[in-house]
Design a protein around this motif. Structure first.
Motif: not given
Length: 595
Positions: A24-52
């Protein structure tokens, strides 16, 4: 699907809510630190963010070792050589305007690179003044910092995390725990359109600031980031006013991961104000019962208390236990693991370029050399034609254009143990000192450090073990160390200094650890006499202090000795009085002091 407002959220649910609010507000919220190992779970989260994210919001990846020219922009070398005049190149941060920048392996970002990203986030523009260019490119974006750190000493630089609202951990999430997003891209677009109309009362900001202070959050940016998150939550619900639930949600997602202490405990019941007697209550409002009574009590609490309770409920179990024990430690590198930083000409991590000549093993950076020469090409061609040259080189490069690559590498650490094996030490703590050194040797072995061992007794000091990584040799040398005789402290300090200087000449970082009671009675010439021996020891300690080595003095006597304190001050060492400690306590104390 999990309710976003549920009292308890799974790690994936919290990550999904953070993704929606961030979209909703990328610049206002600044962003996030996503602590995750490389793998399908992290890619699913990034894909959901792209969809939003709306189609107009770009999403770019920032490589780990990205150059400043690609990050911020700079001189387009190919276009400049073709056009004969400086042509600017658009950087990745400018390309992210209105969208999201995904920083890969953010825990390995240099502080300099993180600082440049943070500066652009603060000013909302890329200021480019280099290579003969002067540009200001407006840009507003959010950052997703992918934290793949395995150990606690691998962290995203604070200069960047201080500007990111969310800290999300999906390491424990399995692929079967992945759920669909809570919102759609249409919900995000509607919330973005409504966001400028959302208002928050003063009570909300006061509650967030008070909760941040109670949780030990020192940064002033964090409460304002929490306010941004609360406004985004209200916009997602289609409201123009921030509610108490929005504030508590922001407390759970923004404040809780940054807590450094538990909020103050409530006063005991006998110290709280007594409730009025039942006969003073209005007869037409009977007291609620059961769950209704608990709900009414929660609503009657101040907003700050509700935000604190929500943040405390969101604390991970491990973090909560650490806070209760008062054992919060910064995730900084431990001593000895990486050694001191030093700059070199041919080895290590590249940290930029400088003007210089090609000599003494320096490496020429061809690209940066051509960048420096490119703006001067028209002038140099004109000078060449004026001098009568019929045919000259296509690119005129001069000595002033040479750019040398600089490197940075961490040196190895060599820990030098100086063990007092004199009669007084043998009587008091020699056995425990040996046990502590064995534990410290094992710890150095795990960190792949080198260790050296010096014992002093009788009339001088002896190098039992030159710097080595062999744990077996170190233990064998230590086990065969006898006790008895005088305390030649001056000779020991001189021996440690000479060995540390040799270690430093090899390009390593020396750390000296003395285990002694500090009661010298043998002078530098090997003659007995306490006054002269202490005078020589203090003089040797002052010479050692001039070398600026990391030094620790562990007082192993039954009671802290004034002589050991004076000696530690003379050598500028950390003094550890441990009169009643066992080997394990000695080992942990030395590790803590050297960190």
């Amino acid at each position: 699907m999990t309710d976003p407002r549920a009292p308890e959220l799974t790690p994936w649910a919290a990550a999904g809510i953070a993704a929606g609010l961030f979209a909703v507000d990328p610049a206002g919220c600044g962003g996030l630190v996503l602590r995750a190992h490389a793998g399908p779970v992290r890619e699913r989260w990034l894909e959901q963010l792209r969809q939003l994210l709306p189609s107009t919001s770009p999403m770019r990846r920032l490589p780990l070792h990205i150059a400043d020219g690609r990050l911020l922009g700079g001189l387009d070398l190919a276009a400049t050589l073709k056009a004969g005049k400086p042509i600017a190149e658009r950087g990745l941060l400018a390309e992210c305007d209105g969208g999201v920048a995904v920083a890969a392996m953010a825990e390995r970002l240099t502080v300099a690179t993180a600082g440049r990203i943070a500066a652009v986030m603060d000013s909302h523009e890329v200021l480019l003044e280099r290579d003969g260019l002067g540009l200001r490119v407006p840009t507003r974006f959010g950052v997703v910092a992918l934290d793949e750190g395995v150990t606690d000493d691998e962290v995203v630089p604070v200069v960047l995390t201080d500007r990111l609202a969310f800290q999300v951990d999906i390491v424990p999430v399995g692929i079967r725990d992945v759920e669909e997003p809570f919102w759609t891209v249409d919900d995000i677009v509607a919330a973005r359109n409504l966001l400028p109309q959302v208002e928050a009362g003063d009570s909300v900001l006061e509650a967030l600031c008070g909760a941040a202070m109670a949780l030990g959050i020192a940064s002033l940016r964090i409460p304002f980031l929490a306010l941004r998150v609360a406004r985004a939550a209200a916009a997602l619900d289609g409201r123009t006013q921030v509610s108490d639930d929005d504030a508590t949600l922001a407390g759970r997602l923004v404040l809780a991961p940054r807590a450094t202490r538990l909020p103050p405990m409530e006063p005991p019941e006998d110290q709280q104000e007594e409730a009025p007697p039942p006969e003073q209550q209005p007869p037409d409002e009977p007291p609620p019962e059961g769950e209704d009574q608990q709900t009414q009590q929660d609503l009657d609490k101040p907003l700050e208390d509700r935000v604190l309770e929500a943040a405390k409920a969101a604390l991970p179990a491990g973090l909560l236990a650490q806070l209760q024990l008062g054992a919060m430690r910064s995730r900084s590198g431990s001593a000895g693991k990486a050694g001191a930083l030093q700059q070199g000409k041919s080895r290590g991590r590249p940290i930029g370029t400088r003007r210089g000549e090609i000599r003494a093993g320096a490496r020429l950076n061809v690209i940066e050399t051509l960048r420096a020469a490119a703006p001067w090409q028209p002038l140099r061609r004109a000078q060449a034609l004026a001098s009568g040259a019929v045919k000259g080189p296509r690119v005129h490069v001069r000595r002033d254009d040479f750019r040398i690559t600089r490197f940075k590498q961490r040196t190895e650490t060599t820990t030098i143990f100086a063990v007092d094996a004199s009669g007084s030490a043998a009587l008091h703590r020699l056995a425990e000192a040996k046990g502590a050194v064995e534990l410290l040797l094992a710890d150095c072995y795990v960190r792949r450090d080198r260790v050296g061992l010096i014992a002093f007794r009788g009339q001088g000091a002896e190098l039992l073990l030159p710097p080595t990584r062999s744990l077996v040799r170190a233990k064998r040398s230590l086990a065969g160390l006898p006790g008895g005789g005088g305390t030649p402290l001056a000779a020991a300090i001189d021996a440690v200094r000479e060995l540390a200087e040799a270690v430093k000449r090899r390009g390593e970082t020396p750390v000296a650890v003395f285990l002694t009671d500090g009661r010298a009675n043998i002078d530098r010439e090997g003659k007995p006499g306490r006054p002269k021996a202490m005078e020589d020891a203090v003089a040797a300690a002052r010479v050692l202090a001039q070398e600026n080595f990391t030094t620790i003095l562990v007082d192993t006597s039954p009671r802290p000795q004034r002589s050991a304190q004076e000696l530690s001050q003379a050598m500028n060492a950390r003094y550890l009085p441990l009169p009643y400690a066992d080997a394990a306590t000695l080992s942990s104390a030395v590790q803590a002091a050297s960190s």
